[in-house]
Enzyme design. Sequence first.
Site, PDB file in Angstrom:
ATOM      1  N   LYS A 181       2.026  10.979 -11.381  1.00 26.56           N
ATOM      2  CA  LYS A 181       1.122  10.095 -12.117  1.00 26.56           C
ATOM      3  C   LYS A 181       1.845   8.789 -12.405  1.00 26.56           C
ATOM      4  O   LYS A 181       2.932   8.787 -12.980  1.00 26.56           O
ATOM      5  CB  LYS A 181       0.692  10.733 -13.443  1.00 26.56           C
ATOM      6  CG  LYS A 181      -0.464  11.695 -13.354  1.00 26.56           C
ATOM      7  CD  LYS A 181      -0.881  12.066 -14.766  1.00 26.56           C
ATOM      8  CE  LYS A 181      -2.084  12.973 -14.787  1.00 26.56           C
ATOM      9  NZ  LYS A 181      -2.480  13.296 -16.179  1.00 26.56           N
ATOM     10  N   GLU A 190       6.944  16.881 -25.873  1.00 24.91           N
ATOM     11  CA  GLU A 190       6.502  17.341 -24.551  1.00 24.91           C
ATOM     12  C   GLU A 190       7.109  18.694 -24.208  1.00 24.91           C
ATOM     13  O   GLU A 190       6.512  19.482 -23.480  1.00 24.91           O
ATOM     14  CB  GLU A 190       6.839  16.298 -23.488  1.00 24.91           C
ATOM     15  CG  GLU A 190       6.111  14.963 -23.641  1.00 24.91           C
ATOM     16  CD  GLU A 190       4.656  15.015 -23.208  1.00 24.91           C
ATOM     17  OE1 GLU A 190       4.146  16.107 -22.861  1.00 24.91           O
ATOM     18  OE2 GLU A 190       4.006  13.944 -23.208  1.00 24.91           O
ATOM     19  N   ARG A 227       0.807  -1.225   0.000  1.00 23.41           N
ATOM     20  CA  ARG A 227       0.000   0.000   0.000  1.00 23.41           C
ATOM     21  C   ARG A 227       0.840   1.277   0.000  1.00 23.41           C
ATOM     22  O   ARG A 227       0.368   2.334   0.404  1.00 23.41           O
ATOM     23  CB  ARG A 227      -0.997   0.000   1.159  1.00 23.41           C
ATOM     24  CG  ARG A 227      -2.012  -1.138   1.077  1.00 23.41           C
ATOM     25  CD  ARG A 227      -3.081  -1.009   2.142  1.00 23.41           C
ATOM     26  NE  ARG A 227      -4.069  -2.068   2.003  1.00 23.41           N
ATOM     27  CZ  ARG A 227      -3.985  -3.268   2.587  1.00 23.41           C
ATOM     28  NH1 ARG A 227      -2.947  -3.531   3.373  1.00 23.41           N
ATOM     29  NH2 ARG A 227      -4.924  -4.174   2.403  1.00 23.41           N
ATOM     30  N   LYS A 284       5.536  22.609 -15.204  1.00 19.63           N
ATOM     31  CA  LYS A 284       4.783  21.474 -14.658  1.00 19.63           C
ATOM     32  C   LYS A 284       4.690  21.566 -13.140  1.00 19.63           C
ATOM     33  O   LYS A 284       3.636  21.265 -12.555  1.00 19.63           O
ATOM     34  CB  LYS A 284       5.413  20.149 -15.073  1.00 19.63           C
ATOM     35  CG  LYS A 284       4.565  18.957 -14.628  1.00 19.63           C
ATOM     36  CD  LYS A 284       4.793  17.705 -15.422  1.00 19.63           C
ATOM     37  CE  LYS A 284       3.755  16.655 -15.063  1.00 19.63           C
ATOM     38  NZ  LYS A 284       3.931  15.396 -15.810  1.00 19.63           N
ATOM     39  N   HIS A 302       5.112   7.521 -27.704  1.00 19.32           N
ATOM     40  CA  HIS A 302       4.171   8.419 -27.047  1.00 19.32           C
ATOM     41  C   HIS A 302       4.333   9.852 -27.538  1.00 19.32           C
ATOM     42  O   HIS A 302       3.348  10.533 -27.855  1.00 19.32           O
ATOM     43  CB  HIS A 302       4.378   8.361 -25.534  1.00 19.32           C
ATOM     44  CG  HIS A 302       3.559   9.344 -24.768  1.00 19.32           C
ATOM     45  ND1 HIS A 302       2.180   9.296 -24.714  1.00 19.32           N
ATOM     46  CD2 HIS A 302       3.923  10.440 -24.045  1.00 19.32           C
ATOM     47  CE1 HIS A 302       1.734  10.304 -23.987  1.00 19.32           C
ATOM     48  NE2 HIS A 302       2.769  11.015 -23.567  1.00 19.32           N
ATOM     49  N   HIS A 322      -3.221   9.650 -27.409  1.00 18.64           N
ATOM     50  CA  HIS A 322      -3.489   8.358 -26.782  1.00 18.64           C
ATOM     51  C   HIS A 322      -4.357   7.475 -27.676  1.00 18.64           C
ATOM     52  O   HIS A 322      -4.198   6.249 -27.700  1.00 18.64           O
ATOM     53  CB  HIS A 322      -4.168   8.556 -25.428  1.00 18.64           C
ATOM     54  CG  HIS A 322      -3.255   9.060 -24.362  1.00 18.64           C
ATOM     55  ND1 HIS A 322      -3.710   9.459 -23.124  1.00 18.64           N
ATOM     56  CD2 HIS A 322      -1.910   9.227 -24.334  1.00 18.64           C
ATOM     57  CE1 HIS A 322      -2.690   9.855 -22.385  1.00 18.64           C
ATOM     58  NE2 HIS A 322      -1.586   9.728 -23.096  1.00 18.64           N
ATOM     59  N   ASN A 326      -2.287  17.883 -20.651  1.00 15.41           N
ATOM     60  CA  ASN A 326      -2.620  16.836 -21.617  1.00 15.41           C
ATOM     61  C   ASN A 326      -2.912  17.394 -23.007  1.00 15.41           C
ATOM     62  O   ASN A 326      -3.575  16.729 -23.813  1.00 15.41           O
ATOM     63  CB  ASN A 326      -3.826  16.032 -21.117  1.00 15.41           C
ATOM     64  CG  ASN A 326      -3.477  15.184 -19.906  1.00 15.41           C
ATOM     65  OD1 ASN A 326      -2.449  14.520 -19.880  1.00 15.41           O
ATOM     66  ND2 ASN A 326      -4.329  15.232 -18.895  1.00 15.41           N
ATOM     67  N   ARG A 377      -4.710  20.989 -13.958  1.00 11.81           N
ATOM     68  CA  ARG A 377      -3.674  20.067 -14.411  1.00 11.81           C
ATOM     69  C   ARG A 377      -4.008  19.419 -15.753  1.00 11.81           C
ATOM     70  O   ARG A 377      -3.101  18.972 -16.467  1.00 11.81           O
ATOM     71  CB  ARG A 377      -3.411  18.991 -13.346  1.00 11.81           C
ATOM     72  CG  ARG A 377      -2.260  18.072 -13.712  1.00 11.81           C
ATOM     73  CD  ARG A 377      -1.799  17.190 -12.578  1.00 11.81           C
ATOM     74  NE  ARG A 377      -0.747  16.295 -13.014  1.00 11.81           N
ATOM     75  CZ  ARG A 377      -0.033  15.512 -12.220  1.00 11.81           C
ATOM     76  NH1 ARG A 377      -0.261  15.522 -10.917  1.00 11.81           N
ATOM     77  NH2 ARG A 377       0.899  14.723 -12.711  1.00 11.81           N
ATOM     78  N   HIS A 399      -2.841  15.096 -26.001  1.00 16.29           N
ATOM     79  CA  HIS A 399      -2.846  13.721 -25.525  1.00 16.29           C
ATOM     80  C   HIS A 399      -4.140  12.971 -25.829  1.00 16.29           C
ATOM     81  O   HIS A 399      -4.123  11.746 -25.953  1.00 16.29           O
ATOM     82  CB  HIS A 399      -2.575  13.682 -24.018  1.00 16.29           C
ATOM     83  CG  HIS A 399      -1.158  14.008 -23.656  1.00 16.29           C
ATOM     84  ND1 HIS A 399      -0.548  15.189 -23.993  1.00 16.29           N
ATOM     85  CD2 HIS A 399      -0.213  13.298 -22.970  1.00 16.29           C
ATOM     86  CE1 HIS A 399       0.698  15.199 -23.542  1.00 16.29           C
ATOM     87  NE2 HIS A 399       0.914  14.067 -22.925  1.00 16.29           N
ATOM     88  N   GLU A 454      -5.450  16.478 -10.739  1.00 18.33           N
ATOM     89  CA  GLU A 454      -6.097  16.768 -12.017  1.00 18.33           C
ATOM     90  C   GLU A 454      -7.603  16.996 -11.876  1.00 18.33           C
ATOM     91  O   GLU A 454      -8.412  16.480 -12.645  1.00 18.33           O
ATOM     92  CB  GLU A 454      -5.819  15.641 -13.019  1.00 18.33           C
ATOM     93  CG  GLU A 454      -5.958  16.077 -14.466  1.00 18.33           C
ATOM     94  CD  GLU A 454      -5.416  15.043 -15.435  1.00 18.33           C
ATOM     95  OE1 GLU A 454      -4.184  15.062 -15.659  1.00 18.33           O
ATOM     96  OE2 GLU A 454      -6.185  14.229 -15.945  1.00 18.33           O
TER      97      GLU A 454
END
Length: 370
Positions: free
Chosen positions: A153, A195, A131, A237, A275, A262, A255, A251, A258, A247
């Site tokens: 993330k 990026e 955990r 960032k 990517h 994606h 993206n 935030r 993206h 997010e």
Amino acid sequence: MSAVLHPPATPAETLTIALGERSYPIRIGSGLLGRADSFDGVPRSAAAVVVSNTTVAPLYARRVLDLLRGRHRQVELIELPDGEAHKDWHTLNLVFDALLGLGADRKTVLYALGGGVVGDLTGFAAASYMRGVPFVQLPTTLLAQVDSSVGGKTGINHPLGKNMIGAFHQPVAVIADLDTLATLPDRELRAGLAEVIKYGPIADAGFFAWTEANLDALLARDPQALRHAVRRSCEIKAEVVAQDEREAGLRAILNFGHTFGHAIEAGLGYGEWLHGEGVGCGMVLAAALSARLGLLDAASAGRIARLVGRAGLPVLPPRLGAGRWLELMRLDKKAEAGEIRFVLLEAIGRAVLRGAPDETVRALLDAHGA
């Protein structure tokens, strides 16, 4: 055989992700993987595990392992297969198998030595094992140094959607050694530039103009240009993540490109396009959609498309069919109640999150032969 890492010619720069008691440093400089003080503040646990892949480990793992043995009594290496296609449950379980086999406990520190896949997967393993255990990002690609290593993330891909399974779990430090960029293949360097390019349109028109003016230097791996690109990208960032860690709103602007990108990765199969290649093409489409909706002037959309093309990134999307595009984009994490929400531009330097009618998106995709 290890790559040669030279001592830094200039001191490391340190930025901070300001998240209260979970704040952490981002250290940027040359030769950092060979310096013990790069790891100041990292817990000195009895055991540590370096997670890398078959491409990066032969270059840098020995130096990192030798250095970390001065901080931990036991240091082990987990070497994973390389590539986006391996960012999945099977590879994640290889990490868990190794941790359990070593008897790792809740104080064991994980070190992610590699690019975005290694960082995301190691971070998710750290978030999940017992955990939650501490981990450190040691990004070795431009894309990881300017984006994926920062912000907490973590996750893996699902065949139906990229990064759909994961957790927010902040590292205790990010150590970006710019010397590792010397061994980066040209295609990976260009993918990382996507990026870098992203940050100007969403937050800093001046940085976008700087990127336009210095793109040739970045492609030539000029050390000072790369250092500035990494630092400014991380600054932007860090500012965004400090305001919206999970997010909930702001935030999402990170993206930009993206949602389309994606969809390309999932639609073609993970690894077919890198990517950053998907993000580059996605930014061209997102800027064009912004113009089609009357948010952004055509000249600005053209500037973005030209810069992406100059970086050697694809500007024309693959032909998936509009129906398939929409199906994939509805699985995007920003979607709400089945409505696709895009990061769009009102100007270079100012981004907004909003939906767009399906017929407008279809027309855009048709116009681009997608």
